[in-house]
Motif scaffolding. Structure first.
Motif, PDB file in Angstrom:
ATOM      1  N   GLU A   1       0.875  -1.278   0.041  1.00 58.96           N
ATOM      2  CA  GLU A   1       0.164   0.114   0.066  1.00 58.96           C
ATOM      3  C   GLU A   1       0.756   1.194  -0.075  1.00 58.96           C
ATOM      4  O   GLU A   1       0.358   2.202  -0.891  1.00 58.96           O
ATOM      5  CB  GLU A   1      -0.998   0.092   1.098  1.00 58.96           C
ATOM      6  CG  GLU A   1      -1.933  -0.981   1.163  1.00 58.96           C
ATOM      7  CD  GLU A   1      -2.825  -0.907   2.512  1.00 58.96           C
ATOM      8  OE1 GLU A   1      -3.079  -0.105   3.231  1.00 58.96           O
ATOM      9  OE2 GLU A   1      -3.463  -2.203   2.696  1.00 58.96           O
TER      10      GLU A   1
ATOM     11  N   SER B   1      -7.489   2.906  -8.550  1.00 53.08           N
ATOM     12  CA  SER B   1      -6.677   3.460  -7.389  1.00 53.08           C
ATOM     13  C   SER B   1      -7.636   3.447  -6.162  1.00 53.08           C
ATOM     14  O   SER B   1      -7.441   2.911  -5.124  1.00 53.08           O
ATOM     15  CB  SER B   1      -6.095   4.484  -7.563  1.00 53.08           C
ATOM     16  OG  SER B   1      -5.354   5.036  -6.523  1.00 53.08           O
ATOM     17  N   ALA B   2      -9.014   4.079  -6.596  1.00 59.06           N
ATOM     18  CA  ALA B   2      -9.812   4.257  -5.451  1.00 59.06           C
ATOM     19  C   ALA B   2     -10.529   3.057  -5.163  1.00 59.06           C
ATOM     20  O   ALA B   2     -10.757   2.723  -3.957  1.00 59.06           O
ATOM     21  CB  ALA B   2     -11.106   5.109  -6.138  1.00 59.06           C
ATOM     22  N   GLY B   3     -10.581   1.773  -5.803  1.00 61.27           N
ATOM     23  CA  GLY B   3     -10.979   0.420  -5.480  1.00 61.27           C
ATOM     24  C   GLY B   3     -10.013  -0.020  -4.412  1.00 61.27           C
ATOM     25  O   GLY B   3     -10.508  -0.482  -3.470  1.00 61.27           O
TER      26      GLY B   3
ATOM     27  N   GLY C   1      -7.516   6.064 -11.893  1.00 62.81           N
ATOM     28  CA  GLY C   1      -8.077   6.734 -10.748  1.00 62.81           C
ATOM     29  C   GLY C   1      -9.273   5.701 -10.165  1.00 62.81           C
ATOM     30  O   GLY C   1      -9.255   5.709  -8.935  1.00 62.81           O
ATOM     31  N   LEU C   2     -10.211   5.259 -11.077  1.00 64.23           N
ATOM     32  CA  LEU C   2     -11.101   4.278 -10.490  1.00 64.23           C
ATOM     33  C   LEU C   2     -10.577   3.034  -9.720  1.00 64.23           C
ATOM     34  O   LEU C   2     -11.003   2.734  -8.815  1.00 64.23           O
ATOM     35  CB  LEU C   2     -12.033   3.852 -11.377  1.00 64.23           C
ATOM     36  CG  LEU C   2     -13.033   4.882 -12.058  1.00 64.23           C
ATOM     37  CD1 LEU C   2     -13.813   4.495 -13.160  1.00 64.23           C
ATOM     38  CD2 LEU C   2     -13.821   5.590 -10.937  1.00 64.23           C
TER      39      LEU C   2
ATOM     40  N   GLY D   1      -8.048   1.695  -2.832  1.00 69.33           N
ATOM     41  CA  GLY D   1      -8.046   2.471  -1.537  1.00 69.33           C
ATOM     42  C   GLY D   1      -9.223   2.210  -0.665  1.00 69.33           C
ATOM     43  O   GLY D   1      -9.142   1.878   0.607  1.00 69.33           O
ATOM     44  N   LEU D   2     -10.330   1.746  -1.278  1.00 69.49           N
ATOM     45  CA  LEU D   2     -11.461   1.605  -0.457  1.00 69.49           C
ATOM     46  C   LEU D   2     -11.276   0.019   0.234  1.00 69.49           C
ATOM     47  O   LEU D   2     -11.853  -0.473   1.206  1.00 69.49           O
ATOM     48  CB  LEU D   2     -12.788   1.528  -1.427  1.00 69.49           C
ATOM     49  CG  LEU D   2     -13.274   2.800  -1.542  1.00 69.49           C
ATOM     50  CD1 LEU D   2     -14.344   2.883  -3.002  1.00 69.49           C
ATOM     51  CD2 LEU D   2     -13.763   3.654  -0.483  1.00 69.49           C
TER      52      LEU D   2
ATOM     53  N   ILE E   1       0.848   4.333  -4.882  1.00 71.92           N
ATOM     54  CA  ILE E   1       0.392   5.561  -5.327  1.00 71.92           C
ATOM     55  C   ILE E   1       1.829   6.253  -6.497  1.00 71.92           C
ATOM     56  O   ILE E   1       1.602   6.811  -7.351  1.00 71.92           O
ATOM     57  CB  ILE E   1       0.258   6.850  -4.456  1.00 71.92           C
ATOM     58  CG1 ILE E   1      -1.219   6.409  -3.509  1.00 71.92           C
ATOM     59  CG2 ILE E   1      -0.046   8.184  -4.920  1.00 71.92           C
ATOM     60  CD1 ILE E   1      -2.265   6.044  -4.525  1.00 71.92           C
TER      61      ILE E   1
END
Length: 97
Positions: free
Chosen positions: A35, A85-87, A82-83, A89-90, A39
């Protein structure tokens, strides 16, 4: 005698190829990397996608609409990465609770 005009290839395939490459790279990086490194490597991969989109659109061989095709490739790659990465992250938030 004049040469017949050859119909140009469909430019959407080149744009979609960059999106698919961005998806594959983002998912691979999200699975392989821990993790704290994710990024930074996603930013590097996005920079590579910008270069790939230029290369794909230059290989297309038509100047008309070049900026629009490159912009579509880059913005699509940004949205896809971005999507993803957001997935991830969640998912990290859900497992950290």
């Amino acid at each position: 005698m004049s040469e017949p005009v050859i119909a140009p290839r469909n430019a959407f395939y080149g744009v979609a190829a960059v999106w698919v490459a961005a998806l594959v790279i983002a998912v691979t990086l999200g699975i392989v990397l821990p993790e704290d490194l994710r990024i930074g490597w996603l930013l590097i991969a996005f920079g590579a996608m910008v270069l790939v989109s230029f290369a794909v659109q230059l290989a297309y061989g038509h100047a008309q609409g070049f900026i629009v095709r490159v912009a579509g490739s880059v913005l699509g790659a940004l949205a896809v990465m971005g999507l993803v990465s957001a997935g991830f992250g969640l998912a990290a938030l859900a497992t950290g609770l």
